[in-house]
Write an enzyme that holds these catalytic residues in place. Structure first.
Site: not given
Length: 455
Positions: A52, A257, A274, A285, A364, A368, A375, A398, A402, A420, A422
């Site tokens: 519920d 991610h 991130d 972001d 990557h 974006h 995104h 960004e 890695y 990273r 960003e």
């Protein structure tokens, strides 16, 4: 000033989108539609999490962009040419004292007109009786077919009602056109009010990153840093993150991610966070990478400075008249040069870039679009050419490096380092403005911040 007083003042200062701007957006959209057409935009629906319990409701971005209406189970109808500025009709849940007692107040059709600027409004339960009549005689239907299979079937059922009456003189629409391309192009250009909200979201998110850096030390859990971030968001009026927060310690920072956030932070780890809040349906972001113990190792510092150099160089390319891919091209060049200099890549720069050797470490793109969705919508190419940047566009920058923990092609000292950096950047009339520069990102500034927190 007490923390509670500060919070109230900050909440009062949160910028919003006015009803006048929502009306202008609808007019701008209808101005690009054929006069004999109709546009159909459904809201989001509530989703069951378990038994519920529902997931927290978040309105569909396209629907909210045009209405500011945050309730589920609604449908927006736009009919250009029906009046001087076109007609806006909203179907929504009717008022229901019993349901409102359990689940919260509803605007109802009357509130849809009075509070949200609809020209007319009806209970959504009556849509099957009313909408076929609105579709009849319209040549074209603008609708995002294929996004919601259940609603697709409803749209076709309404059209088929008219088709069934052709012999009686009914005139069904003869063409379906995709609304997304036109609507998403409008969303790509941010107004002054939107940029004010995104700037505020950036400041809140930057403060959250600072808080996490100050809280961090070896022995805490990744999810404890996440909790500090979410606390800072909510304390300042941003009750939800714009996306699942990433807190990756050590080798977890090499997972792009990573959202498990359940590992214990060890001495010597780099922490990649991130995280960005959502404020008034607009996303921030930010990514920052910092040492758990407050001091970068020699290898961490070397790779970090390559990423920072790439990011700063990419940001400088952003200006009206430049194109979307320039920032990415710059990051590829700087990162490849840095990897050659540090010995992680061997060969000639141009040849390594041509064969994309950098993708073992940087897999990557450099950014974006950013807006109501993290995104965000908007084409990256127009007529098969990279999109030219214009004032009001907002993007992330960004770059990252890695080094996978199992990468045996490089010396062991480099393995398991993920970095990273960003920021959110808006294209201005003369260049760019960074919306998220309240959180440090140089080695010296990060180390000084963490040293001050632990002194």
């Amino acid at each position: 000033m007490t923390p509670n007083m500060m919070t109230r003042q900050q909440a009062q200062a949160t910028p919003t989108i006015s009803n006048r701007e929502y009306a202008r957006r609808r007019r701008d959209l209808m101005a690009q539609l054929e006069a004999d057409s109709i546009a159909i935009v459904p809201s989001a629906s509530e989703k069951i999490r378990n038994r519920d319990c529902e997931y927290p409701f978040r309105q569909d971005s396209d629907f909210y962009y045009l209405t500011g209406f945050a309730e589920p189970d609604a449908v927006l109808i736009l009919m250009p040419g029906r009046t001087k500025h076109g007609q806006c009709i909203l179907f929504c849940r009717d008022r229901d004292p019993t349901m409102e007692l359990w689940n919260g107040y509803r605007a109802g059709p009357e509130g849809a007109c009075e509070d949200y600027g609809a020209d007319d409004a009806f209970p959504v339960g009556d849509i099957d009786d009313i909408l076929p009549g609105l579709l009849e005689g319209r040549e074209r239907v603008y609708y995002a077919m294929g996004r919601n299979a259940d609603f697709d079937r409803k749209v076709m059922s309404w059209v088929n009602v008219i088709r069934s009456k052709v012999r009686a003189g009914a005139h069904p629409p003869g063409e379906f056109l995709d609304l997304d391309h036109i609507l998403h192009d409008l969303r790509l250009y941010k107004s002054a009010a939107e940029i004010r909200i995104m700037h505020k979201a950036g400041k809140i998110s930057a403060n959250a990153h600072v808080r996490a850096m100050q809280f961090c030390k070896p022995g805490v859990m990744e999810y404890q840093l996440e909790a500090e971030i979410l606390h800072e968001f909510a304390l300042n009026g941003a009750r939800h993150p714009a996306y699942s927060t990433i807190v990756g310690a050590g080798k977890n920072g090499c997972i792009l991610h990573y959202i498990d956030n359940n590992s214990k932070i060890k001495d010597g780890d780099l922490i990649l966070i991130d995280a960005g809040c959502e404020l008034e349906h607009y996303a921030a972001d930010i990514t920052r990478t910092f040492p758990a113990n407050g001091k970068f190792s020699k290898e961490q510092k070397a790779l970090y400075n390559v990423v920072l150099k790439a990011q700063l160089a990419a940001i400088k390319t952003i200006k009206p008249g430049g194109h979307w891919n320039q920032a990415h091209d710059v990051t590829v060049k700087v990162i490849t040069e840095g990897l050659i200099e540090l010995g992680l890549l061997k060969g000639e720069l141009k040849k390594l870039i041509a064969k994309e050797a950098y993708r073992d470490f940087y897999m990557h793109r450099a950014g974006h679009w950013l807006g109501m969705d993290v995104h965000d919508v908007g084409d990256y190419k127009v007529a098969n050419k990279w999109r030219v940047l214009e004032e009001g566009m907002v993007m992330t920058v960004e770059p990252g490096i890695y080094v996978a923990p199992d990468n045996t092609k490089v010396a062991k000292k480099w393995r398991g380092i993920g970095i990273r950096i960003e920021d959110d950047v808006v294209v201005t009339k003369d260049g760019y403005k960074v919306l998220t520069d309240d959180v440090p990102k140089t080695v010296d500034a990060i180390e000084a911040l963490m040293a001050g927190a632990n002194s």
